[in-house]
Design a protein around this motif. Sequence first.
Motif, mmCIF file in Angstrom:
data_model
loop_
_atom_site.group_PDB
_atom_site.id
_atom_site.type_symbol
_atom_site.label_atom_id
_atom_site.label_comp_id
_atom_site.label_asym_id
_atom_site.label_seq_id
_atom_site.Cartn_x
_atom_site.Cartn_y
_atom_site.Cartn_z
ATOM 1 N N THR A 18 -53.600 43.264 39.509
ATOM 2 C CA THR A 18 -54.210 42.068 40.112
ATOM 3 C C THR A 18 -53.355 41.516 41.248
ATOM 4 O OG1 THR A 18 -53.289 40.575 38.424
ATOM 5 C CG2 THR A 18 -55.515 41.432 38.041
ATOM 6 N N GLY A 19 -52.831 42.424 42.062
ATOM 7 C CA GLY A 19 -52.114 42.046 43.265
ATOM 8 C C GLY A 19 -50.623 41.828 43.099
ATOM 9 N N ARG A 20 -50.103 41.844 41.874
ATOM 10 C CA ARG A 20 -48.663 41.640 41.691
ATOM 11 C C ARG A 20 -47.938 42.907 42.123
ATOM 12 N NH1 ARG A 20 -51.423 39.943 37.488
ATOM 13 N NH2 ARG A 20 -50.935 41.759 36.241
ATOM 14 N N ALA A 21 -46.868 42.739 42.883
ATOM 15 C CA ALA A 21 -46.183 43.898 43.442
ATOM 16 C C ALA A 21 -44.832 44.177 42.806
ATOM 17 C CB ALA A 21 -45.993 43.715 44.949
ATOM 18 N N GLN A 22 -44.229 43.190 42.165
ATOM 19 C CA GLN A 22 -42.893 43.352 41.595
ATOM 20 C C GLN A 22 -42.924 43.147 40.081
ATOM 21 O OE1 GLN A 22 -40.115 44.278 43.273
ATOM 22 N NE2 GLN A 22 -41.460 44.523 45.027
ATOM 23 N N PRO A 23 -42.239 44.017 39.329
ATOM 24 C CA PRO A 23 -42.145 43.798 37.880
ATOM 25 C C PRO A 23 -41.234 42.611 37.586
ATOM 26 C CG PRO A 23 -40.826 45.693 38.510
ATOM 27 C CD PRO A 23 -41.559 45.229 39.746
ATOM 28 N N THR A 24 -41.414 42.009 36.435
ATOM 29 C CA THR A 24 -40.600 40.854 36.057
ATOM 30 C C THR A 24 -39.217 41.259 35.580
ATOM 31 O OG1 THR A 24 -41.517 40.931 33.830
ATOM 32 C CG2 THR A 24 -42.604 39.466 35.416
ATOM 33 N N ARG A 25 -38.972 42.534 35.384
ATOM 34 C CA ARG A 25 -37.650 43.025 34.971
ATOM 35 C C ARG A 25 -37.322 44.260 35.788
ATOM 36 N NH1 ARG A 25 -37.485 43.331 29.196
ATOM 37 N NH2 ARG A 25 -38.779 41.513 29.176
ATOM 38 N N ASN A 26 -36.046 44.424 36.121
ATOM 39 C CA ASN A 26 -35.641 45.550 36.962
ATOM 40 C C ASN A 26 -34.964 46.658 36.175
ATOM 41 O OD1 ASN A 26 -33.230 44.396 36.383
ATOM 42 N ND2 ASN A 26 -32.578 44.073 38.491
ATOM 43 N N THR A 27 -35.082 46.648 34.867
ATOM 44 C CA THR A 27 -34.429 47.662 34.033
ATOM 45 C C THR A 27 -35.333 48.845 33.732
ATOM 46 O OG1 THR A 27 -35.106 46.479 32.052
ATOM 47 C CG2 THR A 27 -32.928 45.961 32.938
ATOM 48 N N LEU A 28 -36.542 48.835 34.231
ATOM 49 C CA LEU A 28 -37.496 49.907 33.940
ATOM 50 C C LEU A 28 -37.402 50.997 34.997
ATOM 51 C CD1 LEU A 28 -40.557 47.634 33.138
ATOM 52 C CD2 LEU A 28 -39.058 48.754 31.492
ATOM 53 N N ASP A 29 -37.331 52.248 34.549
ATOM 54 C CA ASP A 29 -37.427 53.372 35.467
ATOM 55 C C ASP A 29 -38.353 54.415 34.864
ATOM 56 O OD1 ASP A 29 -35.942 54.729 33.558
ATOM 57 O OD2 ASP A 29 -34.177 54.969 34.786
ATOM 58 N N GLY A 30 -38.494 55.541 35.507
ATOM 59 C CA GLY A 30 -39.436 56.560 35.055
ATOM 60 C C GLY A 30 -39.110 57.146 33.696
ATOM 61 N N SER A 62 -42.644 58.309 27.947
ATOM 62 C CA SER A 62 -41.846 57.775 29.047
ATOM 63 C C SER A 62 -42.779 57.062 30.017
ATOM 64 C CB SER A 62 -41.093 58.898 29.757
ATOM 65 O OG SER A 62 -41.985 59.680 30.527
ATOM 66 N N LEU A 63 -42.216 56.184 30.805
ATOM 67 C CA LEU A 63 -43.010 55.443 31.778
ATOM 68 C C LEU A 63 -43.680 56.409 32.759
ATOM 69 C CD1 LEU A 63 -42.130 52.062 33.174
ATOM 70 C CD2 LEU A 63 -42.863 53.785 34.779
ATOM 71 N N ALA A 64 -42.966 57.447 33.170
ATOM 72 C CA ALA A 64 -43.532 58.432 34.098
ATOM 73 C C ALA A 64 -44.706 59.186 33.475
ATOM 74 C CB ALA A 64 -42.457 59.407 34.552
ATOM 75 N N LEU A 70 -52.397 57.804 33.156
ATOM 76 C CA LEU A 70 -53.269 56.773 33.713
ATOM 77 C C LEU A 70 -53.741 57.104 35.118
ATOM 78 C CD1 LEU A 70 -51.342 53.588 32.549
ATOM 79 C CD2 LEU A 70 -53.471 54.484 31.607
ATOM 80 N N GLY A 71 -53.061 58.034 35.778
ATOM 81 C CA GLY A 71 -53.414 58.370 37.154
ATOM 82 C C GLY A 71 -53.029 57.264 38.124
ATOM 83 N N LEU A 72 -51.973 56.532 37.798
ATOM 84 C CA LEU A 72 -51.499 55.437 38.634
ATOM 85 C C LEU A 72 -50.080 55.722 39.092
ATOM 86 C CD1 LEU A 72 -52.688 52.390 36.490
ATOM 87 C CD2 LEU A 72 -53.649 53.137 38.682
ATOM 88 N N PRO A 73 -49.665 55.157 40.221
ATOM 89 C CA PRO A 73 -48.274 55.324 40.660
ATOM 90 C C PRO A 73 -47.300 54.685 39.669
ATOM 91 C CG PRO A 73 -49.636 54.475 42.449
ATOM 92 C CD PRO A 73 -50.475 54.443 41.205
ATOM 93 N N VAL A 74 -46.103 55.234 39.583
ATOM 94 C CA VAL A 74 -45.081 54.718 38.676
ATOM 95 C C VAL A 74 -44.783 53.253 38.987
ATOM 96 C CG1 VAL A 74 -42.656 54.942 37.975
ATOM 97 C CG2 VAL A 74 -44.067 56.975 38.224
ATOM 98 N N SER A 75 -44.776 52.884 40.263
ATOM 99 C CA SER A 75 -44.478 51.499 40.632
ATOM 100 C C SER A 75 -45.508 50.526 40.063
ATOM 101 C CB SER A 75 -44.398 51.355 42.151
ATOM 102 O OG SER A 75 -45.622 51.758 42.740
ATOM 103 N N VAL A 76 -46.760 50.932 40.007
ATOM 104 C CA VAL A 76 -47.819 50.087 39.448
ATOM 105 C C VAL A 76 -47.644 49.981 37.934
ATOM 106 C CG1 VAL A 76 -50.312 49.914 39.055
ATOM 107 C CG2 VAL A 76 -49.441 50.542 41.313
ATOM 108 N N VAL A 77 -47.347 51.096 37.288
ATOM 109 C CA VAL A 77 -47.177 51.098 35.837
ATOM 110 C C VAL A 77 -45.942 50.286 35.448
ATOM 111 C CG1 VAL A 77 -46.849 52.569 33.805
ATOM 112 C CG2 VAL A 77 -48.448 53.242 35.588
ATOM 113 N N ARG A 78 -44.904 50.282 36.284
ATOM 114 C CA ARG A 78 -43.724 49.439 36.007
ATOM 115 C C ARG A 78 -44.119 47.975 35.905
ATOM 116 N NH1 ARG A 78 -39.531 49.682 40.194
ATOM 117 N NH2 ARG A 78 -38.390 48.357 38.753
ATOM 118 N N VAL A 79 -44.998 47.516 36.787
ATOM 119 C CA VAL A 79 -45.455 46.125 36.760
ATOM 120 C C VAL A 79 -46.230 45.857 35.471
ATOM 121 C CG1 VAL A 79 -46.911 44.403 37.904
ATOM 122 C CG2 VAL A 79 -45.482 45.928 39.280
ATOM 123 N N LEU A 80 -47.135 46.772 35.122
ATOM 124 C CA LEU A 80 -47.928 46.611 33.897
ATOM 125 C C LEU A 80 -47.042 46.600 32.655
ATOM 126 C CD1 LEU A 80 -50.884 49.057 34.673
ATOM 127 C CD2 LEU A 80 -50.906 46.560 34.814
#
Length: 118
Positions: A18-30, A62-64, A70-80
Amino acid sequence: MTVRRGSRRMVPPYLATTGRAQPTRNTLDGLTLLSAAVGRMPEGLEPAQHRLVELVHGGPLSLAEAAAYLGLPVSVVRVLVAELVDAGHLSARAPITVAQQPDRELLERVVSGLRAIR
């Protein structure tokens, strides 16, 4: 109208957040491992969040891997994922580092010893 394989999506991925571009935590990676934090499906989730929670109810991913399913970019899934972890619906942990893994030689000796017992 038919959609060709490999063509652009009808809905851009950022709409899944829904338009959010940054995750609320920066500890998530692939390689972050995701698992369900509760035994039942939470109510009131957006469709992409609901599919993500359904995926991890089958076992840790794993997040990746979740992004690929889901067929979504990793950056989008990080936000979710960040939102679902903040809400208590998912748990996320760092993968086990090589230094924390058991010694392979020791495990092989244990297996050999167990086989010798037979």
